[in-house]
Design a protein around this motif. Structure first.
Motif, PDB file in Angstrom:
ATOM      1  N   LEU A 111       6.356   5.198  15.986  1.00  0.00           N
ATOM      2  CA  LEU A 111       5.261   6.143  15.728  1.00  0.00           C
ATOM      3  C   LEU A 111       5.001   7.072  16.920  1.00  0.00           C
ATOM      4  O   LEU A 111       4.917   8.299  16.732  1.00  0.00           O
ATOM      5  CB  LEU A 111       3.985   5.367  15.348  1.00  0.00           C
ATOM      6  CG  LEU A 111       2.726   6.221  15.226  1.00  0.00           C
ATOM      7  CD1 LEU A 111       2.827   7.166  14.034  1.00  0.00           C
ATOM      8  CD2 LEU A 111       1.476   5.352  15.096  1.00  0.00           C
ATOM      9  N   ALA A 151       2.459 -14.342   8.194  1.00  0.00           N
ATOM     10  CA  ALA A 151       3.004 -14.099   9.539  1.00  0.00           C
ATOM     11  C   ALA A 151       2.536 -12.733  10.019  1.00  0.00           C
ATOM     12  O   ALA A 151       1.958 -11.952   9.258  1.00  0.00           O
ATOM     13  CB  ALA A 151       4.531 -14.165   9.509  1.00  0.00           C
ATOM     14  N   ILE A 199      -0.147  -8.661   5.897  1.00  0.00           N
ATOM     15  CA  ILE A 199      -0.818  -7.359   5.786  1.00  0.00           C
ATOM     16  C   ILE A 199      -1.213  -6.764   7.131  1.00  0.00           C
ATOM     17  O   ILE A 199      -1.892  -5.740   7.191  1.00  0.00           O
ATOM     18  CB  ILE A 199      -2.064  -7.441   4.874  1.00  0.00           C
ATOM     19  CG1 ILE A 199      -3.053  -8.484   5.394  1.00  0.00           C
ATOM     20  CG2 ILE A 199      -1.643  -7.728   3.434  1.00  0.00           C
ATOM     21  CD1 ILE A 199      -4.378  -8.487   4.642  1.00  0.00           C
ATOM     22  N   GLY A 255       4.733  -6.455  17.342  1.00  0.00           N
ATOM     23  CA  GLY A 255       5.787  -6.372  16.339  1.00  0.00           C
ATOM     24  C   GLY A 255       6.944  -7.315  16.646  1.00  0.00           C
ATOM     25  O   GLY A 255       7.577  -7.848  15.731  1.00  0.00           O
ATOM     26  N   VAL A 256       7.206  -7.526  17.927  1.00  0.00           N
ATOM     27  CA  VAL A 256       8.299  -8.418  18.315  1.00  0.00           C
ATOM     28  C   VAL A 256       8.130  -9.767  17.608  1.00  0.00           C
ATOM     29  O   VAL A 256       9.061 -10.297  17.000  1.00  0.00           O
ATOM     30  CB  VAL A 256       8.298  -8.637  19.848  1.00  0.00           C
ATOM     31  CG1 VAL A 256       9.337  -9.666  20.247  1.00  0.00           C
ATOM     32  CG2 VAL A 256       8.508  -7.337  20.588  1.00  0.00           C
ATOM     33  N   ASP A 309       0.364  -0.835  -4.708  1.00  0.00           N
ATOM     34  CA  ASP A 309      -1.055  -1.125  -4.905  1.00  0.00           C
ATOM     35  C   ASP A 309      -1.584  -1.793  -3.643  1.00  0.00           C
ATOM     36  O   ASP A 309      -0.828  -2.062  -2.714  1.00  0.00           O
ATOM     37  CB  ASP A 309      -1.226  -2.061  -6.117  1.00  0.00           C
ATOM     38  CG  ASP A 309      -2.580  -1.894  -6.788  1.00  0.00           C
ATOM     39  OD1 ASP A 309      -3.566  -1.647  -6.074  1.00  0.00           O
ATOM     40  OD2 ASP A 309      -2.645  -2.014  -8.021  1.00  0.00           O
ATOM     41  N   ARG A 313       0.825  -1.222   0.000  1.00  0.00           N
ATOM     42  CA  ARG A 313       0.000   0.000   0.000  1.00  0.00           C
ATOM     43  C   ARG A 313       0.844   1.251   0.000  1.00  0.00           C
ATOM     44  O   ARG A 313       0.457   2.272  -0.536  1.00  0.00           O
ATOM     45  CB  ARG A 313      -0.882   0.032   1.250  1.00  0.00           C
ATOM     46  CG  ARG A 313      -2.142  -0.806   1.202  1.00  0.00           C
ATOM     47  CD  ARG A 313      -2.975  -0.534   2.444  1.00  0.00           C
ATOM     48  NE  ARG A 313      -3.302   0.879   2.536  1.00  0.00           N
ATOM     49  CZ  ARG A 313      -2.803   1.730   3.418  1.00  0.00           C
ATOM     50  NH1 ARG A 313      -1.932   1.323   4.303  1.00  0.00           N
ATOM     51  NH2 ARG A 313      -3.141   2.984   3.418  1.00  0.00           N
TER      52      ARG A 313
HETATM   53  C1  LIG Z   1       1.032   2.996  18.396  1.00  0.00           C
HETATM   54  C2  LIG Z   1       1.546   1.585  18.299  1.00  0.00           C
HETATM   55  C3  LIG Z   1       2.795   1.269  18.814  1.00  0.00           C
HETATM   56  C4  LIG Z   1       3.270  -0.033  18.767  1.00  0.00           C
HETATM   57  N1  LIG Z   1       4.496  -0.281  19.303  1.00  0.00           N
HETATM   58  C5  LIG Z   1       4.948  -1.550  19.319  1.00  0.00           C
HETATM   59  C6  LIG Z   1       6.213  -1.847  19.922  1.00  0.00           C
HETATM   60  O1  LIG Z   1       6.918  -0.945  20.433  1.00  0.00           O
HETATM   61  N2  LIG Z   1       6.632  -3.140  19.946  1.00  0.00           N
HETATM   62  C7  LIG Z   1       5.875  -4.146  19.402  1.00  0.00           C
HETATM   63  O2  LIG Z   1       6.294  -5.303  19.463  1.00  0.00           O
HETATM   64  N3  LIG Z   1       4.677  -3.902  18.801  1.00  0.00           N
HETATM   65  C8  LIG Z   1       4.208  -2.631  18.754  1.00  0.00           C
HETATM   66  N4  LIG Z   1       2.986  -2.374  18.160  1.00  0.00           N
HETATM   67  C9  LIG Z   1       2.273  -3.480  17.481  1.00  0.00           C
HETATM   68  C10 LIG Z   1       2.789  -3.574  16.034  1.00  0.00           C
HETATM   69  O3  LIG Z   1       2.375  -2.423  15.327  1.00  0.00           O
HETATM   70  C11 LIG Z   1       2.255  -4.773  15.260  1.00  0.00           C
HETATM   71  O4  LIG Z   1       2.224  -5.925  16.046  1.00  0.00           O
HETATM   72  C12 LIG Z   1       3.157  -5.016  14.027  1.00  0.00           C
HETATM   73  O5  LIG Z   1       3.208  -3.876  13.213  1.00  0.00           O
HETATM   74  C13 LIG Z   1       2.666  -6.200  13.204  1.00  0.00           C
HETATM   75  O6  LIG Z   1       3.478  -6.319  12.068  1.00  0.00           O
HETATM   76  P1  LIG Z   1       2.877  -6.833  10.692  1.00  0.00           P
HETATM   77  O7  LIG Z   1       4.011  -6.921   9.749  1.00  0.00           O
HETATM   78  O8  LIG Z   1       2.036  -8.028  10.920  1.00  0.00           O
HETATM   79  O9  LIG Z   1       1.867  -5.687  10.227  1.00  0.00           O
HETATM   80  P2  LIG Z   1       2.134  -4.151   9.862  1.00  0.00           P
HETATM   81  O10 LIG Z   1       3.330  -3.630  10.549  1.00  0.00           O
HETATM   82  O11 LIG Z   1       0.810  -3.473  10.096  1.00  0.00           O
HETATM   83  O12 LIG Z   1       2.471  -4.196   8.314  1.00  0.00           O
HETATM   84  C14 LIG Z   1       1.518  -4.541   7.344  1.00  0.00           C
HETATM   85  C15 LIG Z   1       1.813  -3.750   6.086  1.00  0.00           C
HETATM   86  O13 LIG Z   1       0.983  -4.229   5.033  1.00  0.00           O
HETATM   87  C16 LIG Z   1       0.359  -3.133   4.384  1.00  0.00           C
HETATM   88  N5  LIG Z   1      -0.939  -3.594   3.905  1.00  0.00           N
HETATM   89  C17 LIG Z   1      -2.042  -3.833   4.643  1.00  0.00           C
HETATM   90  N6  LIG Z   1      -3.036  -4.270   3.868  1.00  0.00           N
HETATM   91  C18 LIG Z   1      -2.554  -4.323   2.618  1.00  0.00           C
HETATM   92  C19 LIG Z   1      -3.114  -4.712   1.373  1.00  0.00           C
HETATM   93  N7  LIG Z   1      -4.369  -5.145   1.290  1.00  0.00           N
HETATM   94  N8  LIG Z   1      -2.335  -4.632   0.253  1.00  0.00           N
HETATM   95  C20 LIG Z   1      -1.052  -4.197   0.343  1.00  0.00           C
HETATM   96  N9  LIG Z   1      -0.464  -3.821   1.503  1.00  0.00           N
HETATM   97  C21 LIG Z   1      -1.218  -3.891   2.627  1.00  0.00           C
HETATM   98  C22 LIG Z   1       0.217  -2.087   5.471  1.00  0.00           C
HETATM   99  O14 LIG Z   1       0.036  -0.804   4.925  1.00  0.00           O
HETATM  100  C23 LIG Z   1       1.530  -2.267   6.223  1.00  0.00           C
HETATM  101  O15 LIG Z   1       2.580  -1.539   5.643  1.00  0.00           O
HETATM  102  C24 LIG Z   1       2.485  -1.073  18.186  1.00  0.00           C
HETATM  103  C25 LIG Z   1       1.225  -0.758  17.644  1.00  0.00           C
HETATM  104  C26 LIG Z   1       0.760   0.547  17.706  1.00  0.00           C
HETATM  105  C27 LIG Z   1      -0.608   0.851  17.153  1.00  0.00           C
END
Ligand SMILES: Cc1cc2nc3c(=O)[nH]c(=O)nc-3n(C[C@H](O)[C@H](O)[C@H](O)COP(=O)(O)OP(=O)(O)OC[C@H]3O[C@@H](n4cnc5c(N)ncnc54)[C@H](O)[C@@H]3O)c2cc1C
Length: 358
Positions: free
Chosen positions: A21, A253, A81, A268-269, A52, A11
């Motif tokens: 953030l 994942a 995602i 995120g961890v 996209d 995206r």
């Molecule tokens: C304010 C805040 C602070 C946080 N701080 C921490 C922290 O300090 N430590 C920690 O462990 N966790 C933290 N978290 C939790 C953390 O954000 C998530 O657990 C982590 O980002 C999950 O990673 P992910 O790769 O699964 O998803 P994401 O990081 O959300 O990545 C998914 C990506 O896919 C993209 N995407 C989504 N849908 C689509 C689609 N349909 N097509 C194409 N692209 C798409 C998104 O735009 C994004 O870039 C925090 C959360 C918040 C809200």
């Protein structure tokens, strides 16, 4: 891998890192500190990037359906995602500002700052008492100024803030919220949101100029139409090898999965720790080798900042806080980002003499 074409569908080109953030919102970091240039990273990995949004998957035809381009065929698919806060409460999608997607949040936070600067907004209310919500509201207060004219409220549907964290950790955050004069309402479930505030179960209304939304994670709704197996909440069920249950060519994942062997926290961890096994298993699948199991660590270090350059950490039930904890988090986060942004120069693809001649 020779003979393998890698495509990233994402995206955003500039991908935000949620761990930094709150620091960005508080004013400690600039835009580039908290974003990974996914385009550059993909090129560096020898892949191509489609800017996209995936909106569906044709599992039988092995194609990803996109919002703005023809379907993208695949042999092996990796779905990562993430999640978004659950905005299923009436009025939340229209009137609240969800923390994810983060690019949308950042734009709306800028507009919020403008309203506050113009004196149009005085009461900021945040719904969601998890670590992300608590950390974000403290950062928002720091940025907007906690002076006499602004009010801040944190609403948690759970009986206490930071569920799942040790008591000592939660007690320290309660003390921080009290010291900053952030009103706290726990055990308060929001049942509706409108342009003047929120309504709680039981009918009580709390007026607010701005409603921020960081409730529990929810999966993408379109996953339900793919035919892939989901849990009761709609998260994608994956096995110990990070494969969608029943589909050896679909991996996933992070926040979007329901990890079948015992579950795993949506943080995120764990998303980051799954990465190397995910990559190894995708390669194994392409090479016809057996994939390996992912065994998530049982404990993790959590560091949550308090808006200023101060943070509180917990691991194994132990708790520590101070400016040095914030500096530790800052170092860990910057090192993490440097792995993706400070890339060595690309090797020249044409001989130097040819380039000079051109
Ligand atoms: C304010 C805040 C602070 C946080 N701080 C921490 C922290 O300090 N430590 C920690 O462990 N966790 C933290 N978290 C939790 C953390 O954000 C998530 O657990 C982590 O980002 C999950 O990673 P992910 O790769 O699964 O998803 P994401 O990081 O959300 O990545 C998914 C990506 O896919 C993209 N995407 C989504 N849908 C689509 C689609 N349909 N097509 C194409 N692209 C798409 C998104 O735009 C994004 O870039 C925090 C959360 C918040 C809200």
């Amino acid at each position: 891998m020779p003979g393998v074409r890698l495509t990233l569908i994402a995206r955003e080109v500039e991908t935000p890192y949620s761990g930094m953030l709150p620091g960005f919102v508080a004013g400690h970091y600039g835009f580039h500190d908290i974003h990974i240039d996914a385009g550059r990273l993909t090129r560096r990995a020898g892949g191509r990037m489609f800017h996209d949004e995936a909106v569906g998957i044709d599992v039988a035809g092995k194609r990803v359906l996109c919002r703005g381009r023809p379907p993208v065929p695949y042999d092996v698919l990796s779905l990562d995602i993430g999640s978004r806060p659950n905005t299923g409460v009436p009025g939340a999608a229209a009137h609240a500002i969800p923390v994810k997607p983060i690019d949308g949040f950042l734009a709306r936070f800028e507009a919020l700052r403008t309203r506050v600067a113009a004196g149009a907004s005085r009461h900021v209310l945040l719904v969601g008492g998890g670590a992300g919500g608590v950390e974000l509201l403290l950062a928002v207060q720091r940025r907007l100024g906690g002076g006499g004219h602004m009010r801040f409220t944190l609403i948690s549907g759970a009986a206490a803030i930071l569920p799942g964290f040790p008591d000592a950790f939660r007690a320290r955050f309660r003390a921080v919220l009290e010291a900053r004069r952030i009103a706290l309402r726990c055990g308060a479930r929001v049942t509706a949101v409108d342009d003047g505030g929120v309504i709680l179960a039981g009918g009580e209304r709390i007026d607010a100029d701005e409603v921020l939304w960081t409730t529990e994670a929810a999966p993408a709704a379109w996953l339900a139409e793919t035919g892939l197996l989901l849990d009761a909440a709609g998260f994608l069920r994956v096995d110990a090898r990070l494969r969608a249950v029943g589909h050896d060519d679909v991996f996933a994942a992070g926040d979007m999965v329901a990890f079948e062997p015992g579950g795993v926290a949506r943080s995120g961890v764990y998303a980051v720790r799954a990465g190397p096994v995910l990559a190894a298993n995708i390669r194994a699948r392409l090479a016809g080798r057996a994939p390996r199991r992912w065994k998530p660590q049982r404990r993790a270090l959590y560091i949550v900042s308090t808006g200023d350059r101060h943070a509180i950490a917990t691991r194994n039930g132990l708790v520590a806080e101070g400016g040095w904890v914030w500096r530790l988090k800052d170092r860990i986060d910057r090192r993490f980002m440097a792995r993706f942004n400070d890339l060595p120069p690309m090797p020249a693809s044409v001989p130097a003499r040819t380039r000079n001649a051109a």
